[in-house]
Motif scaffolding. Structure first.
Motif, short mmCIF file in Angstrom:
data_model
loop_
_atom_site.label_atom_id
_atom_site.label_comp_id
_atom_site.label_asym_id
_atom_site.label_seq_id
_atom_site.Cartn_x
_atom_site.Cartn_y
_atom_site.Cartn_z
N GLU A 20 65.77 32.08 -12.30
CA GLU A 20 64.59 31.96 -13.07
C GLU A 20 64.48 33.42 -13.89
O GLU A 20 65.23 34.58 -13.87
CB GLU A 20 63.40 32.00 -12.10
N ALA A 21 63.47 33.26 -15.00
CA ALA A 21 63.22 34.37 -15.72
C ALA A 21 61.81 34.49 -15.97
O ALA A 21 61.26 33.42 -16.02
CB ALA A 21 64.13 34.34 -17.32
N LEU A 22 61.11 35.43 -15.85
CA LEU A 22 59.61 35.79 -16.02
C LEU A 22 59.50 36.56 -17.25
O LEU A 22 60.08 37.69 -17.35
CB LEU A 22 59.06 36.43 -14.67
N PRO A 23 58.25 36.40 -17.93
CA PRO A 23 58.19 37.23 -19.22
C PRO A 23 57.60 38.67 -18.45
O PRO A 23 56.80 38.79 -17.59
CB PRO A 23 57.02 36.35 -19.80
N ASP A 24 57.92 39.55 -19.38
CA ASP A 24 57.58 40.95 -19.11
C ASP A 24 57.39 41.80 -20.59
O ASP A 24 57.87 41.85 -20.93
CB ASP A 24 58.67 41.76 -18.39
N PRO A 25 55.78 41.68 -20.65
CA PRO A 25 54.64 41.51 -19.79
C PRO A 25 54.34 40.19 -19.60
O PRO A 25 54.75 39.52 -20.45
CB PRO A 25 53.75 42.44 -20.50
N PRO A 26 53.58 39.93 -18.72
CA PRO A 26 53.36 38.38 -18.49
C PRO A 26 52.58 38.15 -19.99
O PRO A 26 51.63 38.73 -20.22
CB PRO A 26 52.11 38.40 -17.23
N ARG A 27 53.01 36.84 -20.19
CA ARG A 27 52.32 36.28 -21.50
C ARG A 27 52.48 34.67 -21.33
O ARG A 27 53.50 34.26 -21.28
CB ARG A 27 53.11 36.65 -22.62
N PRO A 28 51.25 34.15 -21.74
CA PRO A 28 51.53 32.65 -21.61
C PRO A 28 51.96 32.06 -22.92
O PRO A 28 52.05 32.68 -24.02
CB PRO A 28 49.90 32.25 -21.36
N LEU A 29 52.64 30.98 -22.83
CA LEU A 29 53.24 30.24 -23.83
C LEU A 29 52.58 29.16 -24.58
O LEU A 29 51.68 28.39 -23.95
CB LEU A 29 54.57 29.56 -23.57
N ASN A 30 52.75 29.02 -25.86
CA ASN A 30 51.99 27.94 -26.32
C ASN A 30 53.03 26.77 -26.31
O ASN A 30 53.96 26.77 -27.23
CB ASN A 30 51.67 28.02 -27.89
N LEU A 31 53.00 25.83 -25.44
CA LEU A 31 53.72 24.84 -25.29
C LEU A 31 54.19 23.79 -26.40
O LEU A 31 55.34 23.42 -26.57
CB LEU A 31 53.62 23.90 -24.04
N GLY A 32 53.10 23.72 -27.14
CA GLY A 32 53.29 22.88 -28.41
C GLY A 32 54.36 23.61 -29.41
O GLY A 32 55.09 22.94 -29.95
N ARG A 33 54.27 24.87 -29.59
CA ARG A 33 55.11 25.51 -30.51
C ARG A 33 56.46 25.84 -29.79
O ARG A 33 57.27 25.49 -30.74
CB ARG A 33 54.50 26.98 -30.72
N VAL A 34 56.71 25.86 -28.60
CA VAL A 34 57.86 25.89 -28.03
C VAL A 34 58.44 24.77 -28.08
O VAL A 34 59.75 24.66 -28.59
CB VAL A 34 57.88 26.48 -26.61
N ARG A 35 57.94 23.33 -28.17
CA ARG A 35 58.48 22.22 -28.12
C ARG A 35 59.07 22.12 -29.34
O ARG A 35 60.21 21.64 -29.54
CB ARG A 35 57.49 21.15 -27.63
N ALA A 36 58.20 22.38 -30.60
CA ALA A 36 58.58 22.16 -31.79
C ALA A 36 59.99 23.10 -32.19
O ALA A 36 60.49 22.62 -32.67
CB ALA A 36 57.34 22.69 -32.92
N ALA A 37 59.94 24.30 -31.73
CA ALA A 37 61.03 25.00 -31.85
C ALA A 37 62.52 24.47 -31.23
O ALA A 37 63.47 24.36 -31.68
CB ALA A 37 60.67 26.69 -31.26
N LEU A 38 62.05 24.12 -29.89
CA LEU A 38 63.26 23.64 -29.39
C LEU A 38 63.84 22.14 -30.06
O LEU A 38 64.81 22.21 -30.20
CB LEU A 38 62.94 23.00 -27.88
#
Length: 85
Positions: free
Chosen positions: A15-33
């Motif tokens: 696992e990898a955890l964001p540092d500092p904690p930060r939520p992701l915009n899953l729509g943007r991440v999906r588009a990038a992937l």
């Protein structure tokens, strides 16, 4: 955003955890992937990406690499990391 990849507590993956904690915009991440040619399943509260190993991406930013092979997890992390930042 992500600094370390570590064995998860169950020992069945990494696992990898964001540092500092930060939520992701899953729509943007999906588009990038998808733009990078990565197959993605959108499960609304998380994404499941098909890299060398399957990776679950949560809204909270947690990445779970479903492999016991540290080298495979590291390669998938290296490919995924620039797409998230």
């Amino acid at each position: 955003m992500y600094r370390t990849l570590r064995l998860c507590s169950s020992g069945g993956g990494f696992e990898a955890l964001p540092d500092p904690p930060r939520p992701l915009n899953l729509g943007r991440v999906r588009a990038a992937l998808e733009a990078a040619g990565v197959s993605v399943i959108d499960a609304r509260v998380m994404l499941i990406a098909s890299l060398e190993t399957e990776v679950t991406i949560s809204r909270a930013g947690r990445l779970l690499f479903k492999t016991a092979d540290p080298a495979a997890a590291d390669r998938a992390f290296a490919r995924l990391r620039p797409l998230l930042e």
